[in-house]
Structures are given as structure tokens and as C-alpha cells.
Design a protein around this motif. Structure first.
Motif, mmCIF file in Angstrom:
data_model
loop_
_atom_site.group_PDB
_atom_site.id
_atom_site.type_symbol
_atom_site.label_atom_id
_atom_site.label_comp_id
_atom_site.label_asym_id
_atom_site.label_seq_id
_atom_site.Cartn_x
_atom_site.Cartn_y
_atom_site.Cartn_z
ATOM 1 N N LEU A 139 14.696 10.813 17.656
ATOM 2 C CA LEU A 139 13.493 10.089 17.233
ATOM 3 C C LEU A 139 12.300 11.016 17.028
ATOM 4 C CD1 LEU A 139 13.762 6.952 19.552
ATOM 5 C CD2 LEU A 139 14.028 6.995 17.069
ATOM 6 N N ILE A 140 12.168 12.039 17.903
ATOM 7 C CA ILE A 140 11.015 12.945 17.801
ATOM 8 C C ILE A 140 11.538 14.377 17.876
ATOM 9 C CG2 ILE A 140 8.688 13.440 18.686
ATOM 10 C CD1 ILE A 140 8.840 10.787 20.198
ATOM 11 N N LEU A 194 23.452 5.126 20.164
ATOM 12 C CA LEU A 194 22.961 6.216 19.314
ATOM 13 C C LEU A 194 22.944 5.800 17.851
ATOM 14 C CD1 LEU A 194 23.532 9.944 19.735
ATOM 15 C CD2 LEU A 194 24.137 8.965 17.536
ATOM 16 N N ASP A 195 23.977 5.089 17.404
ATOM 17 C CA ASP A 195 24.049 4.654 16.011
ATOM 18 C C ASP A 195 22.898 3.724 15.633
ATOM 19 O OD1 ASP A 195 26.212 6.083 15.117
ATOM 20 O OD2 ASP A 195 27.674 4.573 15.662
ATOM 21 N N VAL A 196 22.619 2.739 16.488
ATOM 22 C CA VAL A 196 21.573 1.784 16.117
ATOM 23 C C VAL A 196 20.193 2.430 16.178
ATOM 24 C CG1 VAL A 196 22.935 -0.212 16.809
ATOM 25 C CG2 VAL A 196 21.379 0.815 18.470
ATOM 26 N N VAL A 197 19.993 3.421 17.080
ATOM 27 C CA VAL A 197 18.704 4.117 17.147
ATOM 28 C C VAL A 197 18.500 4.968 15.900
ATOM 29 C CG1 VAL A 197 17.431 5.934 18.369
ATOM 30 C CG2 VAL A 197 18.483 4.080 19.655
ATOM 31 N N PHE A 234 12.253 11.503 8.962
ATOM 32 C CA PHE A 234 11.513 12.131 10.058
ATOM 33 C C PHE A 234 12.379 12.244 11.324
ATOM 34 C CE2 PHE A 234 8.381 10.206 7.269
ATOM 35 C CZ PHE A 234 7.480 11.240 7.087
ATOM 36 N N LEU A 235 13.595 11.703 11.283
ATOM 37 C CA LEU A 235 14.501 11.759 12.419
ATOM 38 C C LEU A 235 15.488 12.906 12.262
ATOM 39 C CD1 LEU A 235 15.460 7.959 12.693
ATOM 40 C CD2 LEU A 235 13.391 9.093 13.520
ATOM 41 N N ASP A 236 16.127 13.266 13.370
ATOM 42 C CA ASP A 236 17.227 14.226 13.308
ATOM 43 C C ASP A 236 18.525 13.434 13.451
ATOM 44 O OD1 ASP A 236 19.010 16.262 13.434
ATOM 45 O OD2 ASP A 236 18.247 17.157 15.282
ATOM 46 N N ALA A 237 18.975 12.834 12.330
ATOM 47 C CA ALA A 237 20.136 11.941 12.355
ATOM 48 C C ALA A 237 21.454 12.692 12.504
ATOM 49 C CB ALA A 237 20.170 11.105 11.077
ATOM 50 N N ALA A 293 6.418 1.685 16.118
ATOM 51 C CA ALA A 293 7.735 1.086 16.358
ATOM 52 C C ALA A 293 8.405 1.732 17.570
ATOM 53 C CB ALA A 293 8.612 1.251 15.114
ATOM 54 N N ILE A 294 8.287 3.048 17.699
ATOM 55 C CA ILE A 294 8.876 3.747 18.844
ATOM 56 C C ILE A 294 8.185 3.329 20.137
ATOM 57 C CG2 ILE A 294 9.185 6.019 19.911
ATOM 58 C CD1 ILE A 294 9.528 7.170 17.085
ATOM 59 N N ARG A 295 6.870 3.183 20.094
ATOM 60 C CA ARG A 295 6.131 2.789 21.305
ATOM 61 C C ARG A 295 6.466 1.353 21.709
ATOM 62 N NH1 ARG A 295 2.313 6.368 22.961
ATOM 63 N NH2 ARG A 295 1.232 4.786 24.178
ATOM 64 N N ASN A 296 6.603 0.478 20.744
ATOM 65 C CA ASN A 296 7.004 -0.903 21.051
ATOM 66 C C ASN A 296 8.419 -0.935 21.644
ATOM 67 O OD1 ASN A 296 4.596 -1.940 20.119
ATOM 68 N ND2 ASN A 296 5.376 -2.443 18.087
ATOM 69 N N PHE A 297 9.280 -0.094 21.102
ATOM 70 C CA PHE A 297 10.651 0.037 21.615
ATOM 71 C C PHE A 297 10.629 0.481 23.077
ATOM 72 C CE2 PHE A 297 14.375 3.177 21.716
ATOM 73 C CZ PHE A 297 15.302 2.208 22.084
ATOM 74 N N ALA A 298 9.829 1.500 23.371
ATOM 75 C CA ALA A 298 9.724 2.011 24.739
ATOM 76 C C ALA A 298 9.209 0.936 25.692
ATOM 77 C CB ALA A 298 8.804 3.236 24.770
ATOM 78 N N LYS A 299 8.281 0.136 25.209
ATOM 79 C CA LYS A 299 7.695 -0.917 26.050
ATOM 80 C C LYS A 299 8.714 -2.006 26.392
ATOM 81 C CE LYS A 299 3.657 -2.140 24.656
ATOM 82 N NZ LYS A 299 2.581 -2.799 23.871
ATOM 83 N N SER A 300 9.689 -2.209 25.536
ATOM 84 C CA SER A 300 10.650 -3.308 25.720
ATOM 85 C C SER A 300 11.857 -2.927 26.569
ATOM 86 C CB SER A 300 11.157 -3.783 24.345
ATOM 87 O OG SER A 300 10.098 -4.162 23.510
ATOM 88 N N LEU A 301 12.109 -1.631 26.738
ATOM 89 C CA LEU A 301 13.391 -1.180 27.294
ATOM 90 C C LEU A 301 13.693 -1.726 28.682
ATOM 91 C CD1 LEU A 301 13.342 2.515 26.028
ATOM 92 C CD2 LEU A 301 15.025 0.774 25.431
#
Length: 576
Positions: free
Chosen positions: A271-272, A207-210, A164-167, A286-294
């Protein structure tokens, strides 16, 4: 209590019970309760077995370990997660603590492997585990790591989500850093080149880890770059003292902000890549939790960095986090609306209710606020009804909305006023749609719920379209546009200051200082007093009320407001 519970249920000896004390302490040191996250049961038990092996302890069996876990972490639930035929039991509501060594083992191994690869030869490294948002639900250590069945399931889920990502998206080129006349601290050209090179590598690593959904590694990368825990290799290339000097330079601040906008925009598009395409709920969360932690991660990593640089970095990462939250919300609304738009009976009901809306009245009420041409509004109304009658798909509605934005903003293309016109359009669109929803509400329309959902989606998608149009018109990234909006608000404030000779905020404050809200109470004759305001000077001219009754009220009297004050008894009011 946990030990006593096991003693009773398992008949453990006192020697065995004392052994469990060390197990219990290990669990408390490494795990904590947390909402919205989960860990495979087998992963927890594998962690425990590894701990026992290292400490030369005799482990309890899996069933006893499960009882111990539940005795310590009250309210823990069990869920079966995973794809059909490959699901595993998970503990829901528990995670590895952020400072636990269990996090560091695998993260360090992956991070150093990543850092040792040349940038031009770097390959996307394979995910070893999937992080569920900001939690660490993973890890077993050692160089000879052989994932068990549970970890293989997590890897499979991560690989499933990557479709679902554009890797394929690469990090854009950064502009050159030129200190120009701002180099007041005699920073050498070598230091400038070192910063550019290191920051480029740093952004490539992010970028790699994302791409591999290894979100919690971002914190490790930030800590390393900003010298929270620097390896010797980085310190040798750019000493800490020189990094701090660079962080105080105005040109560096602007350069890094521009680089961050480019990088974060690339991450959003990875990601989107399509805000309307369905995304698995687990990936969305998972993306929303990531955004909350940044913000928290970055603040902690930069605790010894000059404040101006921290503010610059936080502003960019906040825009990134907000964009992720908005786009995931938009995606969620899109999937909910898709079901409505595919339901023929709901569409027919919506069309019937919409034809009852008094659009002439809506236009009459909205025209004073929005000042839109009546012909344009009527055209949009008819076009909307026609598109609804055709039972258009979500993608067709998206194309219609895109066409509306194009038509409305076309007169402002290639003009400096384009961003302001775009923002005004959003406000007018929102006002008109709220007036239509209001009419449907007052009529108790059967399709009100469907219209409310559609309105939320279209408002969000309009915002998405407009920010991208403004970005295209200004040569910025959409994330950078959000920062420009704030700058535009500041410039509007400056214009207000020039017109009046004093800032708007100061004028508002002075206006509040010359009025006073009058307290009200029930009158003896049963009439209803109203809240009023008056100049403080007016109060000084009133006869002083008794000391025990200081309230003044404003009441209508023969169509003219009359000020009254309370009498000594408190039962009657005399006119003043």
C-alpha cells in the motif's frame, strides 16, 4: 415528511404516495449517513431501479428519486468527483449500510471466485468496484454484470490508484508450525497441516483483495475463516472443534502472531511502498478509513474464538493499523514540507532565524538530560545548517537523516543493546529539536511555521528509519518491532521490581498514599498561598479546626513554610 414533500412538489396521487412508502423503507434499510464517504448518484439510482424490477414496482424518475433521497437524508451534499473529462456527480455523506444485501451480492460472487482458484494458479482478480475506505459504494448483482458509466469511472479510478502500489510483492514464506511439548489436547498432525494450509490460503486471499483496494472484503474473509459464516468446504478440512482446540495452544498463538507480522508487513509495503512518494489524497483517505475499521471487523468475526487467540490477533492487527496511520501521516507531512523546501525565500529566512538560535544555551540545558557528546551535537548543528544552505531536496534531506541514524547507532551494531540505544536516540533527538523550536518561539522567528512543519516531518521520518534499523538488527519485521518495544518496557519494569523488591507501579501507588494535597485559598493579608503536600501523620498532630472550617493551607512565612488553618469566622488564619 418525505412523502408529503413530494406530494406537494410533484402533485402525486394518494395511490402513488403509498407506493413511495415501500421505496422509502428500502432506502432506510439499505443506506445511512456517514462522514467522509460518497456514492455516485447514478449508482444509487441503479440500485433503486434494480429493487423496483425485483419487486415489480413502478419506479419514479431520477429527479423525483433525488428529491426523495434529500428528504430522507438531511444535509446531503452533491460533489462532482473523478478525473478531468470523466467526472460524475456524487452524493457526499451517505453509504450503503454494512449489513445491507447490496454489499453481499457482489462480495459473495468475488469471494467464491477467489476461493475456488488453486493458490499456485491464483491470478490477481480484476476490481469490479472501488471501496472508499470502509464504505461500500458499489454493487450491482447477478452473474451477467455489465458496469454502467459510473461504475466504469470508479474502476478507472481504482486502476489509476494501483499504479501507486507495489502489486508485485508476494506473501513471504511462513515458518512451520511445530506444537512440540505443548500438544496437551492430542491435536493430530493432520489438523496442524490443515491449519497451516488454510491459513496460508486465507492470507493469500487477504493480500489479493488489498492489492485490488477491495478493503471491505477483508471482513468477509475473516468471518469465513473464523467460522462466523463458514462454507462447508472449510468445515470439512478443519472442523470447528479442532480449530478451537488449536486456538488454545501456545505454540499456535506464537506461530500465528509471526505469520500475521509477515503478512501485515507485506501489506504495508504494497500500500505504501515509498513513504516520501506523493499519494493521491483519495487513496490516502481510503487507507486511513481501512485502518480505522480493522479492529472492529476482526473483533466481530472472532466473537466465538478463545480470548487468548483474539488478543493475539488484535495485537497484530492494531500494530498494522497504527503503522498505516503513521505512514500516511508521514506521507502527508512529506508533501507539505516539499513545498517549503522548494521555496528559496523561505529557506533563506529559516537559515537567518537558525543562525540566531543560541545553540550553546540549548546544549547546556539539554546536556544534563541527554548526556550527549558536545562534539557530536556541534557536528550535527553545522551539518544541518550546511544542508539547509544548499537548499537540498526532500530526498536529499532523507538521505542526510539516514546518515545521522547510521553514525549514531554504529557503535551499537551487533550488540543486544541496539534496540534500547535506538529508542534512547529517538528520545534525545526529540528533546534537542524541541529545545531549538522553543528558542525560535521565544524569538518570534518569522520562519517558525516552516521549522515546526520540518520538525514534525523529521521526527516522524526518524521514527520510521529507527524502527527499520531495529527490525534489521533483530531479524524482525518493523510491525513485529512495535510488539517487541512493549516487551522491552515490560522487562524494564521487571528490573525495577528486582531492585526494590516490589513493582514500580506499587511503589508509585504507595508514595501517593503517604502524601496529601493541601487545599489553598486567598489570605486576609493579600499574600498568595501555595499548594503543598505533607505526610498524613503531620495533619493528625495539628489542632483540630472548627467543624465548619476544615481546610489547612501552606503559606510562606519569612522564608519558612507555615501551616495555618481557618478560624471559626473564616476571615482570619492562625499559625499552627
Amino acid at each position: 415528511m418525505a412523502i408529503e414533500t413530494l406530494q406537494k412538489s410533484e402533485g402525486l396521487s394518494s395511490q402513488r404516495s403509498s407506493l413511495l412508502n415501500s421505496h422509502l423503507q428500502w432506502l432506510l434499510d439499505n443506506y445511512e449517513t456517514a462522514e467522509g464517504v460518497s456514492l455516485p448518484r447514478s449508482t444509487l439510482y441503479n440500485h433503486y431501479l434494480r429493487h423496483c424490477q425485483e419487486q415489480k414496482l413502478d419506479p419514479v424518475n431520477a429527479a423525483s428519486f433525488g428529491k426523495l433521497i434529500r428528504s430522507i437524508f438531511m444535509g446531503l451534499r452533491t460533489r462532482r468527483l473523478g478525473t478531468r473529462g470523466n467526472s460524475k456527480y456524487h452524493y457526499y455523506g451517505i453509504r450503503v449500510k454494512p449489513d445491507s444485501p447490496l454489499n453481499r451480492l457482489q462480495e459473495d460472487m468475488q469471494y467464491m471466485a477467489l476461493r475456488q482458484q488453486p493458490v499456485q494458479q491464483k491470478q490477481r482478480f480484476k476490481p469490479v468496484q472501488k471501496f472508499d475506505g470502509s464504505s461500500g459504494e458499489n454493487y450491482s448483482g447477478g452473474g451477467q454484470h455489465h458496469p454502467g458509466a459510473a461504475e466504469q469511472s470508479v474502476i478507472a479510478q481504482s486502476q489509476h490508484h494501483q499504479q501507486f502500489l507495489d502489486a508485485s510483492r508476494a506473501l513471504p514464506d511462513f515458518i512451520e508450525l511445530d506444537l512440540g511439548q505443548s500438544n496437551t489436547e492430542n491435536i493430530s498432525p493432520e489438523d496442524v497441516k490443515a491449519l497451516q494450509s488454510l491459513y496460508r490460503e486465507h492470507c493469500e486471499a487477504i493480500l489479493d483483495v488489498v492489492v485490488n483496494l477491495q478493503f471491505s472484503l477483508i471482513e468477509k474473509l475473516w468471518q469465513t475463516f473464523w467460522r462466523y459464516s463458514p462454507p462447508d468446504s472449510i468445515e470439512a478440512r478443519l472442523p470447528r472443534s479442532q480449530l478451537l482446540a488449536l486456538c488454545r495452544n501456545e505454540a499456535v498463538l506464537k506461530w500465528m502472531s509471526t505469520c500475521d507480522h509477515l503478512m501485515y508487513q507485506a501489506l504495508v509495503e504494497i500500500l505504501i511502498p515509498d513513504v516520501l512518494r506523493p499519494i493521491p489524497s483519495a487513496l490516502t483517505q481510503a487507507i486511513r478509513n481501512f485502518a480505522k475499521s480493522l479492529e472492529g471487523w476482526l473483533n466481530n468475526a472472532m466473537n466465538a474464538i478463545p480470548q487468548r487467540m483474539v488478543q493475539t490477533k488484535i495485537a497484530a492487527v492494531s500494530a498494522f493499523a497504527q503503522t498505516l496511520r503513521r505512514y500516511t501521516s508521514l506521507n502527508h507531512l512529506a508533501q507539505a514540507a516539499r513545498a517549503v523546501l522548494q521555496n528559496t525565500s523561505q529557506i533563506n529566512q529559516m537559515l537567518s532565524d537558525l543562525n540566531r538560535v543560541d545553540f550553546a544555551n540549548v546544549q547546556e540545558q539539554a546536556s544534563w538530560v541527554c548526556q550527549c557528546e558536545e562534539g557530536v551535537v556541534q557536528h550535527l548543528e553545522q551539518d544541518f545548517k550546511a544542508t539547509l544552505q544548499q537548499q537540498s531536496s526532500l530526498e536529499q534531506w532523507a538521505a542526510w537523516l539516514d546518515n545521522v541514524v547510521t553514525q549514531v547507532l554504529k557503535p551499537y551494531e551487533h550488540r543486544p543493546s541496539f534496540p534500547r540505544a535506538a529508542r534512547q536516540f529517538l528520545l534525545k533527538w526529540s528533546f534537542y529539536s524541541s529545545m531549538v523550536i522553543r528558542d525560535l518561539t521565544l524569538r518570534s522567528a518569522a520562519s517558525f511555521g516552516s521549522f515546526h512543519l520540518i520538525r514534525l516531518l523529521y521526527d516522524e521520518y526518524m521514527f520510521y528509519l529507527v524502527e527499520h534499523r531495529v527490525a534489521q538488527a533483530t531479524g524482525e519485521t518493523p510491525i513485529g518491532v512495535m510488539g517487541e518495544v512493549k516487551l522491552g518496557m515490560d522487562s524494564d519494569l521487571e528490573e525495577d521490581t528486582e531492585e526494590s523488591g516490589e513493582p514500580l507501579a506499587k511503589r508509585e501507588k504507595s508514595e501517593h498514599e503517604v502524601i496529601q494535597v493541601i487545599q489553598v485559598g486567598a489570605l486576609e493579608d493579600g499574600s498568595h498561598p501555595v499548594v503543598g503536600v505533607m505526610q498524613p501523620g503531620v495533619l493528625h498532630s495539628l489542632p483540630q479546626p472548627p467543624q465548619d472550617h476544615s481546610e489547612h493551607i501552606l503559606t510562606p512565612s519569612a522564608g519558612t513554610p507555615t501551616i495555618r488553618h481557618c478560624s471559626a469566622t473564616g476571615n482570619t488564619y492562625a499559625s499552627v
